[in-house]
Design a protein around this motif. Structure first.
Motif, PDB file in Angstrom:
ATOM      1  N   TYR A   1      -3.549   6.163   0.039  1.00  0.00           N
ATOM      2  CA  TYR A   1      -4.561   6.433   1.060  1.00  0.00           C
ATOM      3  C   TYR A   1      -5.248   7.775   0.796  1.00  0.00           C
ATOM      4  O   TYR A   1      -6.469   7.898   0.959  1.00  0.00           O
ATOM      5  N   LEU A   2      -4.465   8.782   0.376  1.00  0.00           N
ATOM      6  CA  LEU A   2      -5.056  10.075   0.028  1.00  0.00           C
ATOM      7  C   LEU A   2      -5.905   9.955  -1.234  1.00  0.00           C
ATOM      8  O   LEU A   2      -6.905  10.671  -1.382  1.00  0.00           O
TER       9      LEU A   2
ATOM     10  N   SER B   1       0.816  -1.215   0.000  1.00  0.00           N
ATOM     11  CA  SER B   1       0.000   0.000   0.000  1.00  0.00           C
ATOM     12  C   SER B   1       0.847   1.262   0.000  1.00  0.00           C
ATOM     13  O   SER B   1       0.348   2.338  -0.340  1.00  0.00           O
ATOM     14  N   PHE B   2       2.134   1.150   0.361  1.00  0.00           N
ATOM     15  CA  PHE B   2       3.035   2.306   0.359  1.00  0.00           C
ATOM     16  C   PHE B   2       3.927   2.337  -0.877  1.00  0.00           C
ATOM     17  O   PHE B   2       4.831   3.170  -0.960  1.00  0.00           O
TER      18      PHE B   2
ATOM     19  N   ALA C   1      -3.953  -0.687  -0.515  1.00  0.00           N
ATOM     20  CA  ALA C   1      -4.269   0.395   0.412  1.00  0.00           C
ATOM     21  C   ALA C   1      -5.740   0.370   0.807  1.00  0.00           C
ATOM     22  O   ALA C   1      -6.088   0.553   1.986  1.00  0.00           O
TER      23      ALA C   1
ATOM     24  N   GLY D   1       4.553   6.575  -0.305  1.00  0.00           N
ATOM     25  CA  GLY D   1       4.089   7.213   0.930  1.00  0.00           C
ATOM     26  C   GLY D   1       2.606   6.984   1.148  1.00  0.00           C
ATOM     27  O   GLY D   1       2.097   5.870   1.013  1.00  0.00           O
ATOM     28  N   LEU D   2       1.904   8.050   1.455  1.00  0.00           N
ATOM     29  CA  LEU D   2       0.467   7.977   1.715  1.00  0.00           C
ATOM     30  C   LEU D   2      -0.375   8.316   0.493  1.00  0.00           C
ATOM     31  O   LEU D   2      -1.576   8.591   0.626  1.00  0.00           O
ATOM     32  N   ASP D   3       0.220   8.293  -0.679  1.00  0.00           N
ATOM     33  CA  ASP D   3      -0.504   8.710  -1.886  1.00  0.00           C
ATOM     34  C   ASP D   3      -1.743   7.859  -2.131  1.00  0.00           C
ATOM     35  O   ASP D   3      -2.808   8.382  -2.486  1.00  0.00           O
TER      36      ASP D   3
END
Length: 338
Positions: A62-63, A37-38, A283, A58-60
């Motif tokens: 999830y965002l 997911s990262f 993710a 990174g958190l892309d």
């Protein structure tokens, strides 16, 4: 005699193989999904015009799901346009929660009624129990096709009641059809777990309540519900967690499209994987896992869903038993000769 420390070591060695298998079968996929997911999916590099592989994202992802954050062809961050899978995330979350609340509530009520019927003393009780459990024994895919035929435009429901309802295209009709099919399928599961709790209640408890003059409703409220609550909450917990990951029933009955009126968050995971976006699908799977974990924690910690059974081992104060013991003690005193 083995010492306690030696017993503990022996028990640890005995359960170590099983724990190792569980760690591989359960732990590895979870850790792998979180790792992926990262990582970035295969994408088009705007500078070179060729596809590039992976890399840390990174958190892309999830965002992308939580805030509809997309990357434009020019490399700028922007809101996802209509038609992108992320725009269906929050509607799917609302539909999933709606299905969960409604189906679990209806299944709990019907399951309690069926469990009380199956727990009665009458001829043919075994046949009734077998008949009630038939829907639960049918595979979900078969159940979905069965109800798809029933809710067809010229199916049994419309022809029998003279209706003209588009059960597979109208949003609320489609959701109602999925709820009806899911309740029919899984209410027997709730009844089975509740029945197990009912059979653990001693019969003399009800006898004591009848001696005290309690009617059937008072017995149900004061005795049945408090004593069956542990089994009931475990049944609600299991069914809630199962409903949060609902997939096959709405897909087969209505549509596999991510923007259908019955699309759940599990459908988005499968759809994203079909588009070869395995890391963003990981993710979303992680988000579903966190949602299920949070619901399970709340139900176990605050709502009394005791899956360990420890609370059931505690001695409960049963209504009417104190008065019965007192009456029995008085009878014994009267029987003792002066």
């Amino acid at each position: 005699m083995l010492t306690r420390a030696r017993q503990t070591r022996t028990a640890a060695w005995l359960i170590a193989p099983a724990l190792g298998v569980l760690a591989v079968v359960i732990g590895y996929p979870i850790i792998r999904a979180i790792y992926l997911s990262f990582q970035a999916d295969r994408r088009l590099d705007p500078d070179t015009g060729v596809f590039v592989e992976g890399g840390f994202a990174g958190l892309d992802h999830y965002l992308y799901w939580l805030t509809n954050r997309c990357m434009s062809p020019s490399g700028n961050v922007t809101v996802c346009p209509p038609g992108v899978l992320a725009t269906d995330f929050w509607p799917a979350v609302r539909i999933t929660l709606f299905f969960t609340v409604v189906t679990v509530l209806l299944e709990t009520i019907l399951g309690m009624i069926m469990a009380l019927i199956m727990n009665g003393e009458y001829k043919g009780r075994g046949l009734v129990r077998a008949a009630v459990l038939i829907p639960w024994a049918i595979p979900t895919a078969v159940t979905a096709k069965l109800w798809q035929f029933i809710f067809a435009d010229r199916g049994i429901i419309n022809e029998l009641f003279g209706l003209d309802v588009s059960w597979t295209t109208d949003p609320w009709a489609a959701r109602s059809a999925v709820i009806i099919a899911d309740v029919w399928k899984t209410a027997p599961f709730m009844a089975l777990l509740i029945l197990a709790g009912l059979q653990m209640i001693p019969k003399d408890v009800y006898e004591a309540a009848r001696v005290d003059g309690a009617n059937r409703w008072q017995q149900f409220i004061q005795i049945t519900m408090p004593l069956v609550k542990p089994a009931l909450m475990v049944a609600v917990l299991f069914r809630t967690l199962d409903a949060l990951r609902m997939y096959d029933l709405p897909v087969i009955m209505i549509s596999s499209s991510s923007n259908s009126p019955t699309a759940t968050i599990s459908q988005l995971v499968v759809e994203d994987m079909r588009q070869n976006n395995f890391n963003s699908a990981s993710a979303l799977s992680t988000l579903i896992f966190l949602l299920i974990f949070a619901v399970a924690f709340i139900m176990i910690r605050f709502l009394g869903a005791d899956i360990s059974g420890q609370r059931g081992l505690k001695k409960r104060k049963v209504p009417g038993m104190g008065r019965r013991r007192k009456a029995a003690a008085e009878e014994e005193k009267q029987e003792v000769p002066a």
